[in-house]
Each structure stands twice: as structure tokens, then as C-alpha cells.
Scaffold this motif. Structure first.
Motif, PDB file in Angstrom:
ATOM      1  N   ALA A 126     -20.525  35.708 -24.790  1.00 35.55           N
ATOM      2  CA  ALA A 126     -20.710  34.998 -26.051  1.00 35.55           C
ATOM      3  C   ALA A 126     -20.689  35.973 -27.218  1.00 35.55           C
ATOM      4  O   ALA A 126     -21.042  37.150 -27.075  1.00 35.55           O
ATOM      5  CB  ALA A 126     -22.028  34.238 -26.044  1.00 35.55           C
ATOM      6  N   VAL A 127     -20.269  35.466 -28.349  1.00 40.24           N
ATOM      7  CA  VAL A 127     -20.298  36.215 -29.599  1.00 40.24           C
ATOM      8  C   VAL A 127     -21.082  35.380 -30.609  1.00 40.24           C
ATOM      9  O   VAL A 127     -20.929  34.163 -30.650  1.00 40.24           O
ATOM     10  CB  VAL A 127     -18.875  36.499 -30.114  1.00 40.24           C
ATOM     11  CG1 VAL A 127     -18.912  37.119 -31.501  1.00 40.24           C
ATOM     12  CG2 VAL A 127     -18.143  37.427 -29.147  1.00 40.24           C
ATOM     13  N   TYR A 128     -21.917  36.048 -31.395  1.00 38.07           N
ATOM     14  CA  TYR A 128     -22.788  35.348 -32.326  1.00 38.07           C
ATOM     15  C   TYR A 128     -22.497  35.762 -33.766  1.00 38.07           C
ATOM     16  O   TYR A 128     -22.025  36.865 -34.023  1.00 38.07           O
ATOM     17  CB  TYR A 128     -24.249  35.661 -32.005  1.00 38.07           C
ATOM     18  CG  TYR A 128     -24.613  35.364 -30.580  1.00 38.07           C
ATOM     19  CD1 TYR A 128     -24.696  36.382 -29.636  1.00 38.07           C
ATOM     20  CD2 TYR A 128     -24.867  34.054 -30.161  1.00 38.07           C
ATOM     21  CE1 TYR A 128     -25.019  36.117 -28.321  1.00 38.07           C
ATOM     22  CE2 TYR A 128     -25.190  33.780 -28.843  1.00 38.07           C
ATOM     23  CZ  TYR A 128     -25.256  34.814 -27.932  1.00 38.07           C
ATOM     24  OH  TYR A 128     -25.569  34.536 -26.629  1.00 38.07           O
ATOM     25  N   LEU A 129     -22.817  34.864 -34.664  1.00 34.88           N
ATOM     26  CA  LEU A 129     -22.744  35.179 -36.084  1.00 34.88           C
ATOM     27  C   LEU A 129     -24.077  34.776 -36.704  1.00 34.88           C
ATOM     28  O   LEU A 129     -24.359  33.585 -36.860  1.00 34.88           O
ATOM     29  CB  LEU A 129     -21.591  34.451 -36.771  1.00 34.88           C
ATOM     30  CG  LEU A 129     -21.349  34.845 -38.240  1.00 34.88           C
ATOM     31  CD1 LEU A 129     -20.838  36.286 -38.324  1.00 34.88           C
ATOM     32  CD2 LEU A 129     -20.358  33.883 -38.903  1.00 34.88           C
ATOM     33  N   GLN A 130     -24.904  35.778 -36.980  1.00 38.30           N
ATOM     34  CA  GLN A 130     -26.170  35.535 -37.644  1.00 38.30           C
ATOM     35  C   GLN A 130     -25.928  35.498 -39.141  1.00 38.30           C
ATOM     36  O   GLN A 130     -25.420  36.473 -39.714  1.00 38.30           O
ATOM     37  CB  GLN A 130     -27.167  36.636 -37.303  1.00 38.30           C
ATOM     38  CG  GLN A 130     -28.513  36.507 -37.996  1.00 38.30           C
ATOM     39  CD  GLN A 130     -29.296  35.297 -37.538  1.00 38.30           C
ATOM     40  OE1 GLN A 130     -29.367  35.000 -36.349  1.00 38.30           O
ATOM     41  NE2 GLN A 130     -29.897  34.573 -38.482  1.00 38.30           N
ATOM     42  N   MET A 131     -26.288  34.389 -39.757  1.00 41.93           N
ATOM     43  CA  MET A 131     -26.033  34.203 -41.188  1.00 41.93           C
ATOM     44  C   MET A 131     -27.354  34.059 -41.920  1.00 41.93           C
ATOM     45  O   MET A 131     -28.107  33.111 -41.671  1.00 41.93           O
ATOM     46  CB  MET A 131     -25.159  32.970 -41.409  1.00 41.93           C
ATOM     47  CG  MET A 131     -23.873  32.974 -40.589  1.00 41.93           C
ATOM     48  SD  MET A 131     -22.772  31.609 -40.990  1.00 41.93           S
ATOM     49  CE  MET A 131     -23.762  30.215 -40.484  1.00 41.93           C
ATOM     50  N   ASN A 132     -27.635  35.006 -42.781  1.00 38.27           N
ATOM     51  CA  ASN A 132     -28.869  35.000 -43.567  1.00 38.27           C
ATOM     52  C   ASN A 132     -28.550  34.851 -45.047  1.00 38.27           C
ATOM     53  O   ASN A 132     -27.405  35.039 -45.467  1.00 38.27           O
ATOM     54  CB  ASN A 132     -29.646  36.296 -43.337  1.00 38.27           C
ATOM     55  CG  ASN A 132     -30.075  36.487 -41.900  1.00 38.27           C
ATOM     56  OD1 ASN A 132     -30.346  35.522 -41.185  1.00 38.27           O
ATOM     57  ND2 ASN A 132     -30.127  37.740 -41.469  1.00 38.27           N
ATOM     58  N   SER A 133     -29.567  34.521 -45.812  1.00 44.55           N
ATOM     59  CA  SER A 133     -29.420  34.374 -47.274  1.00 44.55           C
ATOM     60  C   SER A 133     -28.217  33.498 -47.613  1.00 44.55           C
ATOM     61  O   SER A 133     -27.383  33.842 -48.457  1.00 44.55           O
ATOM     62  CB  SER A 133     -29.258  35.757 -47.925  1.00 44.55           C
ATOM     63  OG  SER A 133     -30.365  36.584 -47.630  1.00 44.55           O
ATOM     64  N   LEU A 134     -28.142  32.372 -46.953  1.00 42.27           N
ATOM     65  CA  LEU A 134     -26.980  31.503 -47.115  1.00 42.27           C
ATOM     66  C   LEU A 134     -26.888  30.940 -48.523  1.00 42.27           C
ATOM     67  O   LEU A 134     -27.912  30.655 -49.172  1.00 42.27           O
ATOM     68  CB  LEU A 134     -27.019  30.378 -46.089  1.00 42.27           C
ATOM     69  CG  LEU A 134     -26.593  30.822 -44.681  1.00 42.27           C
ATOM     70  CD1 LEU A 134     -27.075  29.821 -43.648  1.00 42.27           C
ATOM     71  CD2 LEU A 134     -25.093  30.995 -44.607  1.00 42.27           C
ATOM     72  N   LYS A 135     -25.666  30.781 -48.968  1.00 40.90           N
ATOM     73  CA  LYS A 135     -25.362  30.265 -50.300  1.00 40.90           C
ATOM     74  C   LYS A 135     -24.528  28.994 -50.173  1.00 40.90           C
ATOM     75  O   LYS A 135     -23.847  28.794 -49.166  1.00 40.90           O
ATOM     76  CB  LYS A 135     -24.566  31.310 -51.090  1.00 40.90           C
ATOM     77  CG  LYS A 135     -25.207  32.679 -51.179  1.00 40.90           C
ATOM     78  CD  LYS A 135     -24.280  33.666 -51.871  1.00 40.90           C
ATOM     79  CE  LYS A 135     -24.888  35.054 -51.942  1.00 40.90           C
ATOM     80  NZ  LYS A 135     -23.969  36.026 -52.599  1.00 40.90           N
TER      81      LYS A 135
END
Length: 127
Positions: free
Chosen positions: A78-87
Motif C-alpha cells: 500500500a501507498v499512503y498520502l497523509q494530507m495535513n493543513s487542508l485547504k
């Protein structure tokens, strides 16, 4: 054959976080690069990030640097994309894609070079 399945999308408030997952299933093919792309309504699909299988190196679009992190779990394929401070401008359908090649001269934030795509997962950033 290689199949990609994205998950983890949803509705989040500005400043919030989400983690997208890309499950990779293959019996015979070795992929070399996994990328994340996104497409906002009325816009072209754009590259967000990618990770190389060879050495785990990562690359990010300028618009997400410092906010998003791509990672992999080889045991789970698996590959993940952690997304923080979303706009709000991060809103769109997010796709993962796999390339069976890894050419050093190629920019894998661009679509050419990818051979397989997932169906996408929707991310909406709104208050």
C-alpha cells in the motif's frame, strides 16, 4: 494485471487532515513508481506526489510541499498520502497511479509514464 484501489477520502474542514490509501494488487507485475494525482471540478488532473520503489525517494508538487506526505508499506502493498493543513483548493478527486518503469529523466508528476490508474476517491475541504 495490476489493480489500484483508493480509499480514505471524505469531507473535512479547512485545516483538517485526511489519510488516503492506495492498495496495490498484482500477481505478475513489478511497479516502480506510485503517484498521486488530483482533479478539481472543471480543471485538468495534476500530479501531487510520487514515490519510487527503488529507493523510497519522494517528490511533491509545490502546492502541497510541507503539508502532504507520501509513504509506503511494502508488507501491505500500500501507498499512503497523509494530507495535513487542508485547504479548500485541495478539493478534488484523488487518484493513485502505477508506473512499470522508472526513468530518471522523467517527471512522474506528469501523467505520461503511468500504466495503471485507480478509480479515485473524493476529497472535499469545506466549512
Amino acid at each position: 494485471q495490476l489493480q489500484l484501489v483508493e480509499s480514505g477520502g471524505g469531507l473535512v474542514q479547512p485545516g483538517g487532515s485526511l489519510r488516503l490509501s492506495c492498495g496495490v494488487s498484482t500477481f505478475t507485475l513489478d511497479y516502480h513508481v506510485i503517484g498521486w494525482f488530483r482533479q478539481a471540478p472543471g480543471k485538468e488532473r495534476e500530479g501531487v506526489s510520487y514515490i519510487r520503489s527503488y529507493d523510497g525517494s519522494t517528490t511533491y508538487a509545490d502546492s502541497v510541499k510541507g503539508r502532504f506526505t507520501i509513504s509506503r508499506d511494502n508488507a501491505k502493498n500500500a501507498v499512503y498520502l497523509q494530507m495535513n493543513s487542508l485547504k479548500p483548493e485541495d478539493t478534488g478527486t484523488y487518484y493513485c497511479a502505477a508506473s512499470l518503469t522508472d526513468y530518471r529523466s522523467r517527471n512522474y508528476l506528469e501523467e505520461p509514464g503511468y500504466h495503471y490508474w485507480g478509480q479515485g476517491t473524493q476529497v472535499t475541504v469545506s466549512s
